[in-house]
Enzyme design. Structure first.
Site, mmCIF file in Angstrom:
data_model
loop_
_atom_site.group_PDB
_atom_site.id
_atom_site.type_symbol
_atom_site.label_atom_id
_atom_site.label_comp_id
_atom_site.label_asym_id
_atom_site.label_seq_id
_atom_site.Cartn_x
_atom_site.Cartn_y
_atom_site.Cartn_z
ATOM 1 N N ASP A 1 -12.715 17.721 -83.452
ATOM 2 C CA ASP A 1 -11.659 16.801 -83.898
ATOM 3 C C ASP A 1 -12.082 15.397 -83.501
ATOM 4 O O ASP A 1 -12.350 15.131 -82.326
ATOM 5 C CB ASP A 1 -10.321 17.132 -83.236
ATOM 6 C CG ASP A 1 -9.794 18.496 -83.664
ATOM 7 O OD1 ASP A 1 -10.142 18.936 -84.776
ATOM 8 O OD2 ASP A 1 -9.035 19.112 -82.887
ATOM 9 N N ASP B 1 -2.733 28.346 -89.912
ATOM 10 C CA ASP B 1 -2.346 28.290 -88.504
ATOM 11 C C ASP B 1 -1.464 29.488 -88.197
ATOM 12 O O ASP B 1 -0.473 29.724 -88.894
ATOM 13 C CB ASP B 1 -1.562 27.008 -88.204
ATOM 14 C CG ASP B 1 -2.471 25.787 -88.192
ATOM 15 O OD1 ASP B 1 -3.684 25.970 -88.030
ATOM 16 O OD2 ASP B 1 -1.959 24.670 -88.345
#
Length: 250
Positions: A130, A11
Site C-alpha cells: 500500500d 474483503d
C-alpha cells in the site's frame, strides 16, 4: 504477448464478504463462495480474498473458506490478511489456495518473503504494497494505508523481488476509492524496474481505466472491488472493450 488478467477482490470478515455486492441473481451477497463462483462464470481470471477477520477463531474460519472456494471455483485465487508466519501460509495453501499474499508482516519481517519463497516456490508468494505520496515521494503504508513508514515504495518493491516475491500487488491509497483511474505514472515507473508481474490496484471507475493502465504502464493485471461488486462493470463487457483496443485478454 501474455494475456492481461482481470482480478476482482473480495474483503472477507468472519467468513462473509463485507463490501456490499449488487449482482442481480445472487442468492446471498455475503457469501464469498457464491460470489467467487459468479465471478469465475463471468470470466474473471483470478480472485483475491482479503481476510480482515480479527478474532482468534480466524485461522479455522479462513481455512473453511479456502476449502469451500477451492471446491467450487476453477480459477486461481489468492488469500491475504493475517498471514504472519510460515504455518499460516502452509495451512492455507494445503487447504487449496493457489497463492498467499503478505503485506504488513513482510515489512515487519522481510525475511518472511525468503522463507515462503524457499518453502513453497516464488510463484505462490504475492507481496501486497500500500503506497501513498508524501512530499513528492511514495512511501509504504501499513494498516490499510493508515500508518506511514519511512520505507520508499520503489526500494521496498525491489527488495521484495530480490527476496523471492513472485508477484507484486500495488495499491495506490491516493487513488483507491476515487474511481478516477489507476496511478498509471507510478505503476509504469515500478513496472519498468522489476521483472516479476505487477498487479495494479486502486482507482478503477470505468472500463477505459483498465484499458489505460494496460496501455500506459503495461502491468500484468488489474484488480478492483466495488465496480465489479456493484455491477458497474461486468467482466465480459470489460474484456470486449479491451479486445477492441488491441489488448490481449483471456
Amino acid at each position: 504477448m501474455l494475456a492481461k488478467r482481470i482480478i476482482p477482490c473480495l474483503d472477507v470478515k468472519d467468513g462473509r464478504t463485507v463490501k456490499g455486492v449488487n449482482f442481480v441473481d445472487l442468492r446471498d451477497a455475503g457469501d464469498p463462495v457464491e460470489l467467487a463462483w459468479q465471478y469465475s462464470e463471468q470470466g474473471a481470471d483470478e480472485l483475491v480474498f482479503l481476510d480482515i477477520t480479527a478474532t482468534h477463531e480466524k485461522r479455522k474460519t479462513t481455512v473453511d473458506l479456502v476449502k469451500a472456494v477451492a471446491r467450487q471455483v476453477n480459477i486461481p485465487f489468492t488469500i491475504g490478511g493475517g498471514i504472519n508466519e510460515m504455518a499460516d501460509a502452509e495451512v492455507l495453501l494445503n487447504a487449496g489456495a493457489d497463492k498467499i499474499s503478505i503485506n504488513s508482516a513482510a515489512v515487519r519481517n522481510p525475511d518472511l518473503i525468503n522463507q515462503l519463497a524457499n518453502a513453497f516456490g516464488t510463484q505462490f508468494v504475492v507481496v501486497a504494497v500500500d503506497t501513498r505520496l508524501f512530499e513528492g515521494k511514495n512511501y509504504v503504508h501499513l494498516r490499510g494505508g493508515r500508518d506511514k513508514t519511512e520505507i520508499e515504495t520503489e526500494h521496498w518493491i525491489k527488495e521484495a523481488e530480490n527476496r523471492g516475491a513472485g508477484e507484486i500487488l500495488l495499491t495506490s491509497m491516493d487513488h483507491d476509492g476515487t474511481k478516477n483511474g489507476f496511478d498509471n505514472g507510478l505503476l509504469k515507473k515500478i513496472n519498468d524496474q522489476i521483472r516479476i508481474p505487477l498487479i495494479a490496484s486502486g482507482g478503477a471507475g470505468n472500463q477505459q481505466h483498465f484499458a489505460d493502465v494496460f496501455q500506459y504502464s503495461n502491468v500484468d493485471a488489474a484488480l478492483a472491488a466495488s465496480v465489479f461488486h456493484y455491477g458497474e462493470i461486468r467482466i465480459p463487457e470489460l474484456k470486449e472493450t479491451l479486445r477492441k483496443q488491441g489488448i490481449t485478454v483471456r
